[in-house]
Design an enzyme around this catalytic site. Structure first.
Site, PDB file in Angstrom:
ATOM      1  N   LYS A  59     -45.180  -9.203 -34.236  1.00 35.36           N
ATOM      2  CA  LYS A  59     -46.574  -9.161 -34.708  1.00 35.36           C
ATOM      3  C   LYS A  59     -47.532  -8.883 -33.554  1.00 35.36           C
ATOM      4  O   LYS A  59     -48.508  -8.147 -33.700  1.00 35.36           O
ATOM      5  CB  LYS A  59     -46.943 -10.489 -35.385  1.00 35.36           C
ATOM      6  CG  LYS A  59     -46.210 -10.726 -36.695  1.00 35.36           C
ATOM      7  CD  LYS A  59     -46.479 -12.136 -37.214  1.00 35.36           C
ATOM      8  CE  LYS A  59     -45.659 -12.451 -38.450  1.00 35.36           C
ATOM      9  NZ  LYS A  59     -45.876 -13.826 -38.942  1.00 35.36           N
ATOM     10  N   SER A  76     -48.183 -15.774 -34.788  1.00 35.21           N
ATOM     11  CA  SER A  76     -47.182 -16.823 -34.985  1.00 35.21           C
ATOM     12  C   SER A  76     -46.340 -16.554 -36.220  1.00 35.21           C
ATOM     13  O   SER A  76     -46.695 -15.732 -37.067  1.00 35.21           O
ATOM     14  CB  SER A  76     -47.850 -18.192 -35.078  1.00 35.21           C
ATOM     15  OG  SER A  76     -48.726 -18.229 -36.149  1.00 35.21           O
ATOM     16  N   ASP A  77     -45.236 -17.294 -36.292  1.00 28.66           N
ATOM     17  CA  ASP A  77     -44.362 -17.185 -37.449  1.00 28.66           C
ATOM     18  C   ASP A  77     -43.671 -18.527 -37.663  1.00 28.66           C
ATOM     19  O   ASP A  77     -43.329 -19.212 -36.697  1.00 28.66           O
ATOM     20  CB  ASP A  77     -43.308 -16.087 -37.249  1.00 28.66           C
ATOM     21  CG  ASP A  77     -42.632 -15.746 -38.561  1.00 28.66           C
ATOM     22  OD1 ASP A  77     -43.245 -15.021 -39.366  1.00 28.66           O
ATOM     23  OD2 ASP A  77     -41.510 -16.236 -38.800  1.00 28.66           O
ATOM     24  N   THR A  78     -43.485 -18.882 -38.928  1.00 27.98           N
ATOM     25  CA  THR A  78     -42.844 -20.156 -39.283  1.00 27.98           C
ATOM     26  C   THR A  78     -41.720 -19.904 -40.277  1.00 27.98           C
ATOM     27  O   THR A  78     -41.885 -19.123 -41.212  1.00 27.98           O
ATOM     28  CB  THR A  78     -43.879 -21.113 -39.935  1.00 27.98           C
ATOM     29  OG1 THR A  78     -44.949 -21.329 -39.019  1.00 27.98           O
ATOM     30  CG2 THR A  78     -43.249 -22.450 -40.291  1.00 27.98           C
ATOM     31  N   SER A 113     -43.015 -20.298 -33.975  1.00 27.48           N
ATOM     32  CA  SER A 113     -43.190 -19.676 -32.665  1.00 27.48           C
ATOM     33  C   SER A 113     -44.592 -19.102 -32.600  1.00 27.48           C
ATOM     34  O   SER A 113     -45.122 -18.618 -33.603  1.00 27.48           O
ATOM     35  CB  SER A 113     -42.176 -18.550 -32.445  1.00 27.48           C
ATOM     36  OG  SER A 113     -40.873 -19.077 -32.451  1.00 27.48           O
TER      37      SER A 113
END
Length: 194
Positions: A59, A76-78, A113
C-alpha cells in the site's frame, strides 16, 4: 504534545478505515487522508505477520515518487490468523458465519502491520494480540451478522461492538491492535522521528 513536535511534518494516512482515522484524531495528530486503490494480493507462502507486513508495504509503495520532503505516509493492514490461515474480510453472511463459528471457544491472533514511508525511507512495525472467544451459539452469531453487517472487518467481527462485549473472554496484548491499529506503538514510533 506530539502534534507540536511533528508540526514540521505532514502526516498522510492512506486508509479508508473509519476506525484508523478516529485513532489518529484521538491521538491528537494532524493528518490528511489520501487513498489509492491497491489490489491486496500476497504470495500464498506468507504467514501471519509476513502477510500484513507485505500488504502494508504494498500500500505504501503505491505512493512511490509522490511524497514531498516533509511528508510521512502511514499505511497499515490487519488480519485475523486462525488455525494456520488468514481470515480477511468476509464476502457474505455465509463466510462471516463460518469465520466466527471457527473461532468460537478458541484463541486466535490478530496481526497489524504499519508502514511509515517518507521520500527517502520506509519503516515497518507490527503487533500481535491474542483474542479468546467464549463458546458462541449459532443464534448469537446470526444476530450479530444480521444486525452489524461486519463485512468490512478482518475475521468478520469488531471487538468494539456488541459482539466484542459478548463474545470476547480474554485479550492478551493491544486492544486497539484488534481494531486495526496498535496505537501505542504508532505513537511511540512517531516520537522517534522528532
Amino acid at each position: 504534545m506530539l502534534k507540536e513536535k511533528l508540526k514540521k511534518y505532514k502526516i498522510i494516512l492512506a486508509s479508508g478505515s473509519p476506525r484508523r482515522q478516529q485513532f489518529f484524531k484521538d491521538l491528537d495528530l494532524d493528518f490528511e487522508i489520501r487513498l489509492k486503490d491497491v489490489e491486496e494480493i500476497y504470495p500464498p507462502e506468507l504467514k501471519a505477520a509476513e502477510i500484513t507486513d507485505y500488504l502494508a508495504e504494498l500500500k505504501a509503495n503505491a505512493f512511490e515518487g509522490e511524497l514531498n520532503e516533509n511528508e510521512i505516509l502511514v499505511t497499515s493492514d490487519t488480519i485475523v490468523w486462525h488455525q494456520n490461515k488468514a481470515l480477511g474480510k468476509p464476502k457474505n453472511a455465509e463466510e462471516a458465519f463460518a469465520m466466527i463459528k471457527s473461532m468460537s471457544n478458541t484463541t486466535h491472533e490478530v496481526f497489524t502491520s504499519v508502514c511509515f514511508k517518507t521520500n527517502s525511507s520506509s519503516t515497518l512495525i507490527n503487533d500481535v494480540t491474542k483474542v479468546t472467544f467464549n463458546d458462541l451459539s449459532d443464534e448469537a452469531i446470526q444476530y450479530y451478522i444480521e444486525n452489524y453487517k461486519p463485512y468490512d472487518k478482518a475475521g468478520a467481527y469488531g471487538i468494539q461492538e456488541w459482539f466484542g462485549f459478548m463474545a470476547v473472554a480474554k485479550v492478551e496484548g493491544s486492544y486497539t491492535n484488534v481494531m486495526g491499529l496498535p496505537t501505542a506503538k504508532v505513537y511511540e514510533f512517531l516520537t522517534t522521528l522528532v
